[in-house]
Design a protein around this motif. Structure first.
Motif, mmCIF file in Angstrom:
data_model
loop_
_atom_site.group_PDB
_atom_site.id
_atom_site.type_symbol
_atom_site.label_atom_id
_atom_site.label_comp_id
_atom_site.label_asym_id
_atom_site.label_seq_id
_atom_site.Cartn_x
_atom_site.Cartn_y
_atom_site.Cartn_z
ATOM 1 N N SER A 34 0.915 -1.104 -0.120
ATOM 2 C CA SER A 34 -0.048 0.123 0.112
ATOM 3 C C SER A 34 0.677 1.408 0.097
ATOM 4 C CB SER A 34 -0.908 0.048 1.150
ATOM 5 O OG SER A 34 -1.361 1.227 1.449
ATOM 6 N N LEU A 35 0.617 2.102 -0.956
ATOM 7 C CA LEU A 35 1.322 3.450 -1.226
ATOM 8 C C LEU A 35 1.312 4.224 0.296
ATOM 9 C CD1 LEU A 35 0.941 4.315 -4.823
ATOM 10 C CD2 LEU A 35 3.083 3.775 -3.577
ATOM 11 N N SER A 36 -0.202 4.314 0.639
ATOM 12 C CA SER A 36 -0.431 5.043 1.873
ATOM 13 C C SER A 36 0.335 4.599 3.211
ATOM 14 C CB SER A 36 -1.926 4.981 2.154
ATOM 15 O OG SER A 36 -2.811 5.597 0.979
ATOM 16 N N PHE A 37 0.412 3.124 3.046
ATOM 17 C CA PHE A 37 1.136 2.320 4.179
ATOM 18 C C PHE A 37 2.555 2.920 4.028
ATOM 19 C CE2 PHE A 37 3.869 -0.822 5.610
ATOM 20 C CZ PHE A 37 3.470 -0.852 7.045
ATOM 21 N N LEU A 38 3.016 2.961 3.032
ATOM 22 C CA LEU A 38 4.447 2.990 3.069
ATOM 23 C C LEU A 38 4.689 4.667 3.487
ATOM 24 C CD1 LEU A 38 5.383 1.428 -0.342
ATOM 25 C CD2 LEU A 38 5.913 0.762 2.032
ATOM 26 N N VAL A 39 4.039 5.531 2.951
ATOM 27 C CA VAL A 39 4.147 7.084 3.268
ATOM 28 C C VAL A 39 3.769 7.192 4.757
ATOM 29 C CG1 VAL A 39 3.269 9.309 2.921
ATOM 30 C CG2 VAL A 39 3.472 7.937 0.819
ATOM 31 N N ALA A 40 2.730 6.623 5.152
ATOM 32 C CA ALA A 40 2.526 6.709 6.734
ATOM 33 C C ALA A 40 3.688 6.261 7.422
ATOM 34 C CB ALA A 40 1.185 5.949 6.866
ATOM 35 N N LYS A 41 4.227 5.206 7.124
ATOM 36 C CA LYS A 41 5.661 4.718 7.830
ATOM 37 C C LYS A 41 6.895 5.356 7.741
ATOM 38 C CE LYS A 41 3.167 2.092 10.145
ATOM 39 N NZ LYS A 41 2.700 2.083 11.477
ATOM 40 N N GLY A 42 6.488 6.509 6.745
ATOM 41 C CA GLY A 42 8.095 7.210 6.450
ATOM 42 C C GLY A 42 8.956 6.487 5.376
ATOM 43 N N ARG A 43 8.414 5.440 4.731
ATOM 44 C CA ARG A 43 9.278 4.802 3.852
ATOM 45 C C ARG A 43 8.945 5.264 2.443
ATOM 46 N NH1 ARG A 43 7.223 -1.204 5.244
ATOM 47 N NH2 ARG A 43 8.090 -1.865 3.492
ATOM 48 N N THR A 44 9.350 6.373 2.719
ATOM 49 C CA THR A 44 8.931 7.369 1.319
ATOM 50 C C THR A 44 9.807 7.021 0.204
ATOM 51 O OG1 THR A 44 10.635 9.093 2.196
ATOM 52 C CG2 THR A 44 8.338 9.317 2.549
ATOM 53 N N GLU A 45 10.990 6.561 0.277
ATOM 54 C CA GLU A 45 12.025 6.040 -1.077
ATOM 55 C C GLU A 45 11.214 4.878 -1.732
ATOM 56 O OE1 GLU A 45 14.403 7.595 -2.420
ATOM 57 O OE2 GLU A 45 14.070 9.298 -1.025
ATOM 58 N N GLU A 46 10.952 3.823 -0.830
ATOM 59 C CA GLU A 46 10.210 2.550 -1.258
ATOM 60 C C GLU A 46 8.974 3.033 -2.023
ATOM 61 O OE1 GLU A 46 8.578 -1.513 0.222
ATOM 62 O OE2 GLU A 46 9.744 -0.220 1.577
ATOM 63 N N ALA A 47 8.185 4.297 -1.491
ATOM 64 C CA ALA A 47 7.033 4.542 -1.974
ATOM 65 C C ALA A 47 7.191 5.080 -3.322
ATOM 66 C CB ALA A 47 6.333 5.378 -1.114
ATOM 67 N N ARG A 48 8.278 6.233 -3.295
ATOM 68 C CA ARG A 48 8.531 6.803 -4.732
ATOM 69 C C ARG A 48 8.886 5.938 -5.762
ATOM 70 N NH1 ARG A 48 11.817 9.878 -2.380
ATOM 71 N NH2 ARG A 48 10.202 11.642 -1.897
ATOM 72 N N GLU A 49 9.771 4.790 -5.424
ATOM 73 C CA GLU A 49 10.205 3.811 -6.539
ATOM 74 C C GLU A 49 8.802 2.965 -6.830
ATOM 75 O OE1 GLU A 49 11.118 0.123 -8.276
ATOM 76 O OE2 GLU A 49 10.227 0.281 -6.269
ATOM 77 N N LEU A 50 7.932 2.761 -6.039
ATOM 78 C CA LEU A 50 6.935 1.737 -6.616
ATOM 79 C C LEU A 50 5.996 2.930 -7.393
ATOM 80 C CD1 LEU A 50 4.816 -0.524 -6.639
ATOM 81 C CD2 LEU A 50 4.093 0.199 -4.561
ATOM 82 N N ALA A 51 5.687 4.219 -7.162
ATOM 83 C CA ALA A 51 4.889 5.002 -7.660
ATOM 84 C C ALA A 51 5.511 5.452 -9.164
ATOM 85 C CB ALA A 51 4.727 6.390 -7.041
ATOM 86 N N GLY A 52 6.653 5.602 -9.137
ATOM 87 C CA GLY A 52 7.511 5.708 -10.281
ATOM 88 C C GLY A 52 7.638 4.683 -11.549
ATOM 89 N N ARG A 53 7.698 3.601 -10.738
ATOM 90 C CA ARG A 53 7.584 2.096 -11.759
ATOM 91 C C ARG A 53 6.149 2.109 -12.411
ATOM 92 N NH1 ARG A 53 7.190 -3.104 -8.653
ATOM 93 N NH2 ARG A 53 8.820 -1.970 -7.345
ATOM 94 N N PHE A 54 4.905 2.488 -11.863
ATOM 95 C CA PHE A 54 3.835 2.400 -12.198
ATOM 96 C C PHE A 54 3.076 3.733 -12.765
ATOM 97 C CE2 PHE A 54 3.970 -1.613 -9.979
ATOM 98 C CZ PHE A 54 3.650 -2.288 -10.994
ATOM 99 N N GLU A 55 4.039 4.892 -12.773
ATOM 100 C CA GLU A 55 3.891 6.333 -13.365
ATOM 101 C C GLU A 55 2.167 6.587 -12.572
ATOM 102 O OE1 GLU A 55 3.337 6.051 -17.311
ATOM 103 O OE2 GLU A 55 5.323 5.990 -17.677
ATOM 104 N N VAL A 56 2.404 6.633 -10.956
ATOM 105 C CA VAL A 56 1.384 7.073 -10.395
ATOM 106 C C VAL A 56 1.841 8.161 -9.363
ATOM 107 C CG1 VAL A 56 0.126 4.840 -10.300
ATOM 108 C CG2 VAL A 56 1.535 5.235 -8.576
ATOM 109 N N GLN A 57 0.825 9.236 -8.856
ATOM 110 C CA GLN A 57 1.294 10.157 -7.945
ATOM 111 C C GLN A 57 1.303 9.641 -6.469
ATOM 112 O OE1 GLN A 57 -1.178 13.414 -8.177
ATOM 113 N NE2 GLN A 57 0.121 14.731 -7.081
ATOM 114 N N LEU A 58 2.102 10.035 -5.676
ATOM 115 C CA LEU A 58 2.201 9.385 -4.472
ATOM 116 C C LEU A 58 1.219 10.303 -3.641
ATOM 117 C CD1 LEU A 58 6.077 9.895 -3.230
ATOM 118 C CD2 LEU A 58 4.909 7.879 -3.467
#
Length: 441
Positions: free
Chosen positions: A196-220
């Motif tokens: 879950s992108l929301s989970f990753l952002v909420a837990k401060g794992r922003t780099e992991e969230a950014r990599e996943l969002a970039g791979r699928f071209e979605v907005q964080l």
């Protein structure tokens, strides 16, 4: 399948992947959940493991007790370690537990297997609902959850055919061996399910969230306020803060009656219909029709809830369910009974799901799994009570009263979710968009 969700091009691949994998996981959840009720008439007929109607009700309650434990713990755990890991663990657990049921030589071992399976089943569903809520198209959260829950009823239909085609020639144990097959799906889920992108952002794992969002071209997603790590109960406490406690209790009470009804009917429908004089083949046909109705109901209720509000639709659906369940206690022509069972399936299953949709929509992303998990978990007390109640009534020769008791449970849920609908129309939950407010009533 992605076209059913009217996904936008931006982020469509990620949403389709997440929802599609969740759909398959919930399909296996439904198969494992309904298989006991589907094979129960055969087990009672041959007195397998010495099972009697009252003991069969106890065994049904063991599984739902496990679901209670799974649902209560899974939400909090998912909000801490991630929803993907928990989903993988849940599918693994209920698949292995079905193997234990297949090998059991006593009621005690069989009951242990069903209890362990229940823990996995109870943990998977609220976690999957939270996951698809994160990836649902804006303004289509209830519909997306409804689409997810069609998998649960597809699993129920599959369980009836497993009982019809496999149990007769190979015995009841073979049906539980079939439920071990989802183990083959676990590596796929572990490899391809995005967190879950929301989970990753909420837990401060922003780099992991950014990599996943970039791979699928979605907005964080927007950053949310992080919880204090030392306070493991903070997510639960939030359900009772700032006047939210009344809504929380109403959702829990509505879920109690709804799951009493869902699991009572799911466990005892084939057996109760046989007690009304129908043959085993017809009794299993009722399971198929009931779950086909559930699939239709999810699609209809999801669209209606996104337009008119999930709690309002849930309240109306529970009223119609109570009427349909009560009619099943009346001996009617077979064609009429088939119709009533189908319509009852339409309203019953989606009525409960719309409770989950309401809670999910009204929750903030970092607290969503806990809110849905505890609503489902408190409702599991009803899920434990329903199969036990049906067994006691059937053992006493009062099968007709089983339908009446389940109808009363439906009416109680109608009242509680109806009150919640009136209250939520006057409240604005934190973190909700205007379109989400429409869907939450």
């Amino acid at each position: 399948m992605s076209s059913s969700f009217a996904l936008s091009a931006r982020g469509g691949k990620l949403a389709a992947l997440a929802v599609g994998l969740c759909w398959l996981a919930v399909l296996f959840d439904g198969l494992d959940m309904f298989i006991y009720g589907s094979v129960l008439p055969h087990m009672l007929a041959e007195k397998a493991l010495g099972i009697t109607p009252d003991r069969a009700g106890d065994l049904g309650s063991y599984a739902t007790f496990g679901m209670l434990v799974g649902a209560l713990t899974a939400g909090t755990v998912a909000d801490r370690i991630g929803r993907k890991k928990l989903m993988v663990a849940c599918v693994t657990l209920f698949s292995l537990a079905s193997g234990l049921c297949a090998m059991s030589g006593s009621v005690a071992v069989f009951g242990l297997g069903r209890t362990l399976a229940g823990i996995g089943l109870g943990g998977l569903l609220p976690t999957a609902i939270s996951m698809v809520s994160d990836y649902a198209p804006r303004g289509r959260t209830a519909l997306t959850i409804g689409m997810l829950m069609t998998a649960h009823h597809a699993g129920g239909i599959l369980s009836a055919y497993v009982a019809l085609w496999i149990v007769e020639p190979l015995g009841w144990r073979a049906a539980f061996w079939v439920c071990v097959a989802p183990l083959l799906f676990v590596p796929v889920l572990a490899r391809f399910m995005p967190e879950s992108l929301s989970f990753l952002v909420a837990k401060g794992r922003t780099e992991e969230a950014r990599e996943l969002a970039g791979r699928f071209e979605v907005q964080l997603p927007a950053a949310v306020e992080r919880k204090a790590p030392a306070d493991r109960w903070n997510s639960l406490v939030n359900l009772f803060r700032a006047g939210e406690w009344t809504q929380t209790l109403l959702y829990w009470l509505a879920s109690f009656g709804g799951l009493l009804l869902v699991y009572g009917v799911a466990t005892w429908l084939p057996t109760l219909m046989r007690s009304e004089g129908y043959e085993l083949g017809s009794a299993l046909t009722f399971v198929v029709l009931f779950n086909l109705g559930g699939i239709v109901g999810m699609l209809v209720a999801g669209r209606a809830a996104d337009r008119f509000g999930a709690p309002r639709i849930s309240s109306v659906w529970f009223a119609l369910t109570a009427a349909g369940v009560f009619l099943l206690s009346v001996h009617m022509p077979l064609a009429v009974t088939f119709t009533v069972v189908f319509l009852t399936g339409v309203f019953l299953n989606s009525a409960q799901t719309m409770i989950y949709a309401t809670v999910s929509i009204r929750s903030t992303p970092d607290n969503r799994a806990t809110a849905v998990g505890w609503t489902s978990g408190m409702g599991r007390f009803g899920a434990v009570f329903g199969p036990w109640l049906g067994g006691q009534l059937l053992a006493a020769g009062n099968g007709d009263w089983g339908f009446t008791a389940f109808a009363i449970a439906g009416l109680s849920s109608m009242v509680f979710i109806g009150i919640a609908a009136l209250r939520s129309s006057r409240q604005t939950p934190r973190g909700s968009t205007q379109q989400e407010l429409i869907a939450s009533g």
